[in-house]
Motif scaffolding. Structure first.
Motif, mmCIF file in Angstrom:
data_model
loop_
_atom_site.group_PDB
_atom_site.id
_atom_site.type_symbol
_atom_site.label_atom_id
_atom_site.label_comp_id
_atom_site.label_asym_id
_atom_site.label_seq_id
_atom_site.Cartn_x
_atom_site.Cartn_y
_atom_site.Cartn_z
ATOM 1 N N THR A 196 0.828 -1.214 0.000
ATOM 2 C CA THR A 196 0.000 0.000 0.000
ATOM 3 C C THR A 196 0.859 1.259 0.000
ATOM 4 N N THR A 197 2.002 1.212 0.654
ATOM 5 C CA THR A 197 2.918 2.361 0.660
ATOM 6 C C THR A 197 3.492 2.584 -0.733
ATOM 7 N N ILE A 198 3.870 1.499 -1.409
ATOM 8 C CA ILE A 198 4.396 1.613 -2.772
ATOM 9 C C ILE A 198 3.340 2.220 -3.678
ATOM 10 N N ALA A 199 2.106 1.737 -3.570
ATOM 11 C CA ALA A 199 1.018 2.257 -4.407
ATOM 12 C C ALA A 199 0.824 3.756 -4.170
ATOM 13 N N LYS A 200 0.815 4.158 -2.899
ATOM 14 C CA LYS A 200 0.634 5.574 -2.568
ATOM 15 C C LYS A 200 1.765 6.423 -3.136
ATOM 16 N N ARG A 201 3.008 5.983 -2.943
ATOM 17 C CA ARG A 201 4.166 6.721 -3.462
ATOM 18 C C ARG A 201 4.121 6.829 -4.983
ATOM 19 N N ALA A 202 3.705 5.742 -5.647
ATOM 20 C CA ALA A 202 3.674 5.702 -7.113
ATOM 21 C C ALA A 202 2.458 6.432 -7.682
ATOM 22 N N GLY A 203 1.492 6.730 -6.827
ATOM 23 C CA GLY A 203 0.289 7.420 -7.292
ATOM 24 C C GLY A 203 -0.631 6.522 -8.107
ATOM 25 N N VAL A 204 -0.658 5.234 -7.759
ATOM 26 C CA VAL A 204 -1.521 4.282 -8.451
ATOM 27 C C VAL A 204 -2.356 3.528 -7.417
ATOM 28 N N THR A 205 -3.330 2.787 -7.892
ATOM 29 C CA THR A 205 -4.173 2.019 -6.989
ATOM 30 C C THR A 205 -3.414 0.817 -6.436
ATOM 31 N N LYS A 206 -3.906 0.317 -5.310
ATOM 32 C CA LYS A 206 -3.321 -0.887 -4.729
ATOM 33 C C LYS A 206 -3.457 -2.053 -5.703
ATOM 34 N N GLN A 207 -4.587 -2.129 -6.408
ATOM 35 C CA GLN A 207 -4.809 -3.208 -7.366
ATOM 36 C C GLN A 207 -3.769 -3.166 -8.481
ATOM 37 N N ALA A 208 -3.450 -1.973 -8.953
ATOM 38 C CA ALA A 208 -2.454 -1.833 -10.023
ATOM 39 C C ALA A 208 -1.080 -2.285 -9.542
ATOM 40 N N ILE A 209 -0.707 -1.892 -8.333
ATOM 41 C CA ILE A 209 0.626 -2.250 -7.841
ATOM 42 C C ILE A 209 0.688 -3.746 -7.524
ATOM 43 N N ILE A 210 -0.422 -4.338 -7.112
ATOM 44 C CA ILE A 210 -0.449 -5.785 -6.876
ATOM 45 C C ILE A 210 -0.196 -6.533 -8.177
ATOM 46 N N LYS A 211 -0.797 -6.077 -9.256
ATOM 47 C CA LYS A 211 -0.592 -6.720 -10.565
ATOM 48 C C LYS A 211 0.885 -6.652 -10.979
ATOM 49 N N ILE A 212 1.498 -5.482 -10.801
ATOM 50 C CA ILE A 212 2.918 -5.306 -11.138
ATOM 51 C C ILE A 212 3.780 -6.176 -10.219
ATOM 52 N N ALA A 213 3.426 -6.209 -8.930
ATOM 53 C CA ALA A 213 4.183 -7.002 -7.966
ATOM 54 C C ALA A 213 4.118 -8.489 -8.309
ATOM 55 N N ARG A 214 2.964 -8.953 -8.701
ATOM 56 C CA ARG A 214 2.845 -10.373 -9.085
ATOM 57 C C ARG A 214 3.759 -10.698 -10.259
ATOM 58 N N ASP A 215 3.779 -9.798 -11.241
ATOM 59 C CA ASP A 215 4.648 -10.002 -12.409
ATOM 60 C C ASP A 215 6.112 -10.075 -11.984
ATOM 61 N N LEU A 216 6.557 -9.122 -11.188
ATOM 62 C CA LEU A 216 7.958 -9.106 -10.754
ATOM 63 C C LEU A 216 8.273 -10.281 -9.825
ATOM 64 N N HIS A 217 7.290 -10.703 -9.046
ATOM 65 C CA HIS A 217 7.469 -11.857 -8.167
ATOM 66 C C HIS A 217 7.614 -13.138 -8.991
ATOM 67 N N GLU A 218 6.760 -13.303 -10.000
ATOM 68 C CA GLU A 218 6.842 -14.481 -10.864
ATOM 69 C C GLU A 218 8.193 -14.565 -11.577
ATOM 70 N N ARG A 219 8.770 -13.404 -11.856
ATOM 71 C CA ARG A 219 10.071 -13.382 -12.528
ATOM 72 C C ARG A 219 11.231 -13.351 -11.532
ATOM 73 N N ARG A 220 10.908 -13.471 -10.259
ATOM 74 C CA ARG A 220 11.868 -13.603 -9.164
ATOM 75 C C ARG A 220 12.725 -12.352 -8.913
ATOM 76 N N TYR A 221 12.173 -11.183 -9.237
ATOM 77 C CA TYR A 221 12.869 -9.937 -8.907
ATOM 78 C C TYR A 221 12.558 -9.486 -7.484
ATOM 79 N N ILE A 222 11.359 -9.828 -7.003
ATOM 80 C CA ILE A 222 10.941 -9.429 -5.657
ATOM 81 C C ILE A 222 10.339 -10.627 -4.942
ATOM 82 N N LYS A 223 10.292 -10.518 -3.624
ATOM 83 C CA LYS A 223 9.537 -11.481 -2.831
ATOM 84 C C LYS A 223 8.447 -10.714 -2.090
ATOM 85 N N ILE A 224 7.357 -11.397 -1.841
ATOM 86 C CA ILE A 224 6.214 -10.798 -1.160
ATOM 87 C C ILE A 224 5.908 -11.674 0.050
ATOM 88 N N VAL A 225 5.927 -11.067 1.241
ATOM 89 C CA VAL A 225 5.642 -11.805 2.473
ATOM 90 C C VAL A 225 4.591 -11.045 3.276
#
Length: 161
Positions: free
Chosen positions: A70-99
């Motif tokens: 939620t902090t990333i979404a707020k800083r980026a000026g996008v919705t939480k749903q939008a940042i979740i979609k981006i996070a899933r993509d980066l997580h699937e490609r192993r750039y980030i982890k989500i806990v």
């Protein structure tokens, strides 16, 4: 309003286009977009596919120690749903982890993986290369002047309208 932009209801299309082109925010955005486009090509050459505007919105708003979605979404000026979609993509490609956030059972913390840290390192190197390319066109002194002007603007931190 800005310079001579008050009540021009009868402007011609050419006048409107000239005024629109002169908007500093538009110019800053287009410069950022050009910078990002060049950096994206260079990152692709280093093996980082599909790292563009959306992915960079998450990555540039992610603290190295980890950040709540939620902090990333707020800083980026996008919705939480939008940042979740981006996070899933980066997580699937192993750039980030989500806990799960230990302080908020509904919250999620995003952090970089070793591959993500390699990406960030490559981004820093590529950004320096692109900056050098820009300096070759406008001069190193202009780059330093631009950096000082942007720093002043950021320090002034214009309040929201």
């Amino acid at each position: 309003m800005g310079r001579n932009m008050n009540n021009r209801k009868n402007s011609t299309l050419e006048e409107l286009e000239a005024r629109r082109t002169a908007i500093i925010g538009r110019q800053l955005f287009y410069c950022f977009q050009l910078f990002l486009d060049r950096a994206t090509i260079k990152l692709q050459r280093r093996g980082h596919e599909n790292i563009g505007m959306a992915q960079s919105a998450l990555l540039r708003n992610l603290d190295f120690s980890g950040t709540q979605l939620t902090t990333i979404a707020k800083r980026a000026g996008v919705t939480k749903q939008a940042i979740i979609k981006i996070a899933r993509d980066l997580h699937e490609r192993r750039y980030i982890k989500i806990v799960s956030d230990p302080n908020d059972r509904r919250g999620k913390i995003v952090s970089l993986t070793p591959k993500g840290f390699r990406l960030v390192n490559d981004v820093m190197e590529v950004a320096a290369e692109v900056e050098d390319e820009v300096a070759a066109v406008i001069g190193r002194k202009e780059i330093e002047n631009l950096r000082a002007t942007l720093d002043s603007l950021l320090k002034a931190a214009l309040p929201p309208a």
